[in-house]
Structure formats: C-alpha cells, structure tokens
Write an enzyme that holds these catalytic residues in place. Structure first.
Site: not given
Lengths: 293, 391
Positions: A18, A43, A210, A248
């Site tokens: 990607g 792949k 946080e 977030h």
C-alpha cells in the site's frame, strides 16, 4: 540497551504494497531498520524497494526469514485480522499504526493477546524508535538524539514535541514509544514504565497522556511503588469540553477523574513532576535528572 | 455517534425487547392524528409527550410531559414541538425540538437502571444494574455505590447464565419477572454487541403495575469507527444535532470542534492540538476551537482549515502549529503563504513550524509578502497569538 527494539530486530511489514506501507518502509530502511519481508495477501512472490520479498501470509514470512517483529499499515477494517495473523504466527512484537479500528475488534484482539506470547503496540500510534538503531513507525527519525530518557506517549506529534524539547535541553532518548490514542491498546503505560524502569540505560521517563480513561491514573499509582527513576508527566486536554471526543477515539471525558485537572492531581500526588504546560516538558526532565545526579 | 430515543427504541424492539412505544411527528398539524394513532394502536387514553433531542435531562427542562387525556396531550405536544429546550446537558443555548415522540402511558410500580458499556480499565464490557432507576446514576455511583451491581463479560464466552442471575437477583426479581428480565439482559447484550455500541443505557427500565418489564427510555452511543458495518444506523444521524461548522469540517476530512474563545488554532495531530489549546489558555487567551488537520498539511488542507476557523466571527487571531515530521516544514510554509494570499486574510496569523527544514520554513514566512508572524517554540507562538488577539 533500550526497550523492545534494537539493531537486531528483524521486521516484516504487513500491508507493504500500500502507499503508506511502501513509503514508510523506505523511510524505516533509511533509518537502519532491518526490514526482511513484506506481506500483502494475493501479492506473494513480488519484490519491492531494495529487493524485499513479499509474501501472502505472516507465517510464510516468519518461516523464511525468522522475523520477530511486524508493523501493520493496513486499512482499519482489516487491521484486527492483520494483528490476529501476527499473533497466530507467533510474532513477538506487533506494532499497529492503523487508525480507526472498531472497538469490538480490539476487544477480541486484546483477549487473544492476553493468551499469547505476543506484545502489541498501538493501534493508532506513531510506533517505536530506539535511537540510532531501529525505527518501527512513522516518526521523523532525525529529531531524535541518543540519550538516557525514555518517552511514552498517547499522541504522535506530542511525542515529537517532547523529543525535540529534550534535545534542545541537551538530553536524548533511549527509546520513544507511542502507545496510541484508542480506548483499547496493546501496551499500556504501566507496561511501558516497567520496561523503562528495567532498562539500565534509561535514567528518566517522560509520560504524556491526555483526557479520557484511567490509564494515566493507574500508571501514576503503580509508579509510586515501582518506579525509582524520575518521571515527568503531561496531560493534554485541560481546555477540552466534557463529553466531546478530541480527535483520538479515547480522548473523551466520561467521568470525574478522567479530566486533565484530576489526572494532574493524581500524578503530582504520586511524585511525578507534572508539566502544566507542554512547553515545560524538556526543562522539567532536565531539572529532574540534575537533581538526581 | 448518538441517535434519538425513538430510533434507539426501534432497535431495541427489533431485538424483541419490550418498549414503551408510540409514534413520532415533526409537524404541528399532525399532532392530533398522531395521538389518535397512539390511542388506537396501543389501546390507551393517557399519553407521554417526549421531546426528541440527544441531550439528557429532558424532563427537567420541561421536554417530557405526562398527559392524562387527549386534550392535554394536544396542548403539551404543541408546547414542546418547536420549543427551545434547555436541559442541564444542552448548555444555556438549548436545543430546538424538531421531533416529538408521543407514547402510551401506564402505571409504574418501580424504576430500574441498566446499562452496558466498555470498561476501559479491564478491556471488557461491563453490565450495570441498579434498583435506583430514573435518577442521576453518577450520583448513585458516588453516594451509594453498593446499589449498582456490575458484571464483566468475557468477550469470547459471552454473557453467562450465572451472571444474568446475579443481575436479576440483585434487582430483586422473582418468578415470571425473573424470566422476563433475564431474557431482556440476553437480548440487550446481543444488541449491544451486534450493533457496535459503546454505550447502551435504559434509564428507566420499569416494572409496571401489571407485572411487565418495559424499557421507558433508550440511549445509544455507537462506535464511529464501526459504522461501515451499519449503514442503517449511520443513516439515523440527525444533522441538526451536530454543529454546522463541525459537519462541514468533516466533509474536508478535518477534525474540528468549536469552543467559545477568540484564538483560532490549526494543528497536526490530536494530542498536539489539545496541548496547543491548553497553552493558549495558560498564556492568557481563550481557544476558539480544536482543529486537527492530520499528517499532510497541504495548501488545500490549510486553506480549508482557515475557511472553517473563520466561520466563527469571534476569532481574532489564528495560530498554526505544525510539527513537521515526514511533511517538510518548507512545504507547509509555502502552503500557508499561498493560502493566506488566496483567501485575502485580514486576521493576524502566527505560524510555528518545527521539524524537518524548519529554518528554511521560517525564512519563507519572514520573506513573504503576506502578514504572517513567525514563531519558534510553542510558548513563543502562544504568547504572540494571544497578544495579536488582544490588540
């Protein structure tokens, strides 16, 4: 010494074909990370960048290259499957960068992790870097400098800010670790503190949290009895309105002790040097280490 | 993501959970016919009229009324539909009532509280139940925590019969009511899991005078990250419940939350964005918004960011704080200059770029024709932007 990753870490990149996966693989290789294989289902057989072989599954990559760490850059709806694949292949350290993974998926992944030998960092994180040895993530490597401070953070760019301030104060890092901003993450603050406490090269720890959840509070209470090294703490979101999700997925106040003010109070009570302003992080670490010496 | 009570009850009903049901209307002309439909369908002559807004505390603000007959229901419905409802959760501005839910009324013998949510500390879902329904559950948790029964559910094994028994016994249910409520817990947990819910609350769940267990209210929070699995739920989102600018920012893939201050800010990364708001406040200003522009701060992103911030007439100055990692600061600087030029901005813009090529970036900003105030550290940036907003 350092924590979790070093120059001997052997890496497989999940989602290497990607655009994000390819771009950051190149950046990581440039930093010196040992990327030995990539995985993209369907792949297998291709090669990429500097002749890195692509496999259909993590197990094949592991069987052929004896990799012990994986880093995941796959879209959020496939990320849980990618993590489970690595757990089942017995990969010791899994870093999930992907953001936006459903909580229900993470509840299952977390349960599987608890019954395995794998450790997960993230999701929704910038990854981990051991300075001058191994970068498993998306952070800018050049801002880091080898030193004696460990960095733990829920946020990506705040990690960079902290690293930058440390360097400007003449300090450097052993390892910097972004643990992620989601409600359910693999490696929490207590686990990260324990790793740094046991690392002889780390003399001080910066812990950036946080609003939302109890993790910072639990980590502070744990550190009080278990961490001998000085800790500088910072909690983002003093001005965040209650009940709103601040970017977030986990940054939302849903109880009294989940605010920045409440967390700062608990951190301070547990002997952590609390930076009320983000601009104080570097100074405070320098002060703490000087006092200690 | 949140939905209205009536939408939540439709989901509960689809799982076979008994609800106090009725019909919804958004039009004053349809009020009388809606009441007639409720009377006929649910065989009743007493009604409850309930404002449909997301905020809680609707009853306290006068948005929920018991009506003993049709004429009082017509009157209440006309009063509530279109009113600006102020509750403890809406803030002073209140929320306009655009839809009302008219349900049947019945006699209640007891009110209970039940909820399922994620316990972040244990990484497991927790089911909570209390005999103290209809009240502010946070108050109950604080004053009489022993009155809340909790069971944690193993994500692989699911909800056990002995856990259901703990809950049903704890609420004091026996015999037929025990079976009813056990069945309800099973269905509720199934619904919670299958719909990617992060919080499902029924407050109150009631025992009726004729010994039935019925959900009187419903509150759902869904995991926004999982909505790709639930387009039906996603379609239930009420755009009137979302701030207009926030909705528009979403279309630009920007994460914006409006606040009350006058210093706008544009930052890459959610943590740094919060820390920037905080340092603005600590430096004597008031942040006007949270805005995370994500990793790639291109010309378009910066332009869109400016457009969103400037929709708020209170904004007197803007701080751009970008920690350039993989994104080079000189590119961001060129983007900022171009955006300021193209938009003809007249508010002062303070720019702090740190990281890759920060020195080149500062030169670009200093040498540009536009009025940009370059800053170095976060403290420097905060001081400069607060100063600019004051003058």
């Amino acid at each position: 010494m350092s924590i979790l990753v070093n120059k001997d870490t052997k890496v497989v990149v999940q989602g290497i074909t990607g655009s994000e996966g390819t771009f950051h693989s190149e950046q990581m290789i440039e930093y010196g990370t040992n990327i030995l294989a990539g995985v993209t289902p369907g792949k297998g057989g291709d090669t990429l960048l500097d002749n890195i072989p692509v496999y259909n599954s993590v197990k094949e990559a592991r069987d052929n290259h004896n990799v012990n760490a994986s880093i995941i850059f796959v879209p959020p709806r496939f990320a849980a499957g990618a993590m489970i694949e690595s757990i089942e292949a017995g990969i010791e350290l899994i870093i999930c960068i992907s953001e936006g993974i459903p909580i229900r998926d993470m509840v299952k992944v977390k349960h599987m992790l608890d019954n395995s030998n794998s450790r997960l960092i993230g999701p929704n994180c910038p990854g981990i870097i051991t300075v001058d040895e191994c970068k498993l993530g998306i952070m800018p490597g050049f801002i880091c400098k080898k030193g004696n401070v460990g960095v733990i953070s829920k946020s990506g760019t705040l990690t960079y800010e902290a690293i930058d301030q440390l360097v400007k104060n003449g300090l450097g890092q052993t390892t910097a670790l972004g643990i992620g901003g989601d409600p359910i993450i693999g490696t929490d603050m207590i686990a990260a503190l324990e790793l740094f406490e046991n690392d002889p090269e780390t003399d001080g720890i910066v812990m950036i949290g946080e609003i939302g959840g109890q993790m910072e509070n639990e980590a502070a209470l744990w550190a009080k009895d278990n961490v001998t090294k000085p800790i500088v703490g910072f909690i983002a979101g003093q001005t965040a309105p209650p009940g709103r999700r601040m970017g977030h997925a986990g940054a939302i106040v849903s109880g009294g002790d989940e605010t920045a003010e409440a967390k700062n109070k608990i951190l301070a009570e547990c002997g952590i040097s609390v930076a009320r302003s983000v601009a104080e992080i570097g100074n405070r670490m320098k002060e703490s280490l000087t006092q200690k010496a | 993501m949140k939905i209205h009570e009536y939408q939540g009850k439709r989901i509960l009903k689809s799982y076979g959970i008994p609800i106090q049901d009725g019909f919804v209307t958004d039009n004053n002309e349809d009020i009388e016919s809606t009441i007639d439909r409720v009377a006929e369908e649910y065989n009743c002559n007493q009604f409850i009229v309930k404002a449909q807004i997301h905020a809680g505390g609707r009853g306290k603000g006068g948005g929920v009324k018991f009506c003993p007959d049709k004429s009082s229901a017509v009157k209440s419905a006309n009063n509530i539909l279109g009113m600006n409802l102020v509750t403890p959760q809406t803030g002073e501005a209140g929320q306009k009532v655009r839809k009302i839910y008219i349900t049947k009324a019945f006699d209640i013998s007891h009110e209970y509280y039940i909820a399922i949510t994620l316990d972040r500390s244990k990484n497991q879902d927790v089911i909570m139940a209390s005999t103290e329904g209809g009240m502010d559950i946070e108050k109950v948790a604080e004053e009489t925590p022993e009155k809340i029964i909790k069971v944690w559910v193993d994500p692989i094994q699911g909800l056990h019969d002995d856990q259901i028994k703990t809950l049903a016994d704890g609420l004091g249910f026996k015999d037929d009511l025990f079976s009813q409520v056990s069945d309800l817990f099973k269905k509720l947990y199934k619904c919670y899991i299958e719909k990617d819910t992060t919080m499902l609350e029924i407050n109150p769940l009631v025992k009726t005078e004729d010994n039935n267990v019925v959900a009187l209210d419903s509150k759902f929070n869904f995991d926004g990250n999982a909505m790709f699995r639930h387009p039906d739920v996603n379609d239930m989102e009420d755009p009137f419940e979302v701030d207009e600018t926030e909705l528009e920012a979403g279309k630009f893939n920007l994460n914006y939350i409006k606040l009350d201050g006058n210093v706008g800010c544009m930052v890459n990364g959610a943590g740094l964005a919060m820390a920037t708001m905080d340092i603005i406040k600590l430096s004597g200003g008031e942040p006007a918004n949270f805005l995370d522009v994500g990793g790639a701060a291109s010309v378009d992103t910066v332009k869109n960011g400016f457009k969103i911030i400037l929709k708020d007439p209170n904004v007197k100055a803007i701080l751009i704080n970008i920690f350039g990692g993989i994104v080079r600061c000189d590119r961001v600087a060129k983007g900022v200059v171009q955006a300021v030029q193209e938009l003809n901005l007249d508010v002062p813009v303070v720019v702090r770029l740190e990281g890759t090529n920060a020195i080149e970036a500062k030169e670009i900003l200093e040498n540009s024709e536009v009025k940009i105030i370059p800053a170095t550290t976060m403290q420097d940036a905060a001081d400069k932007v607060v100063d600019a907003a004051l003058n």
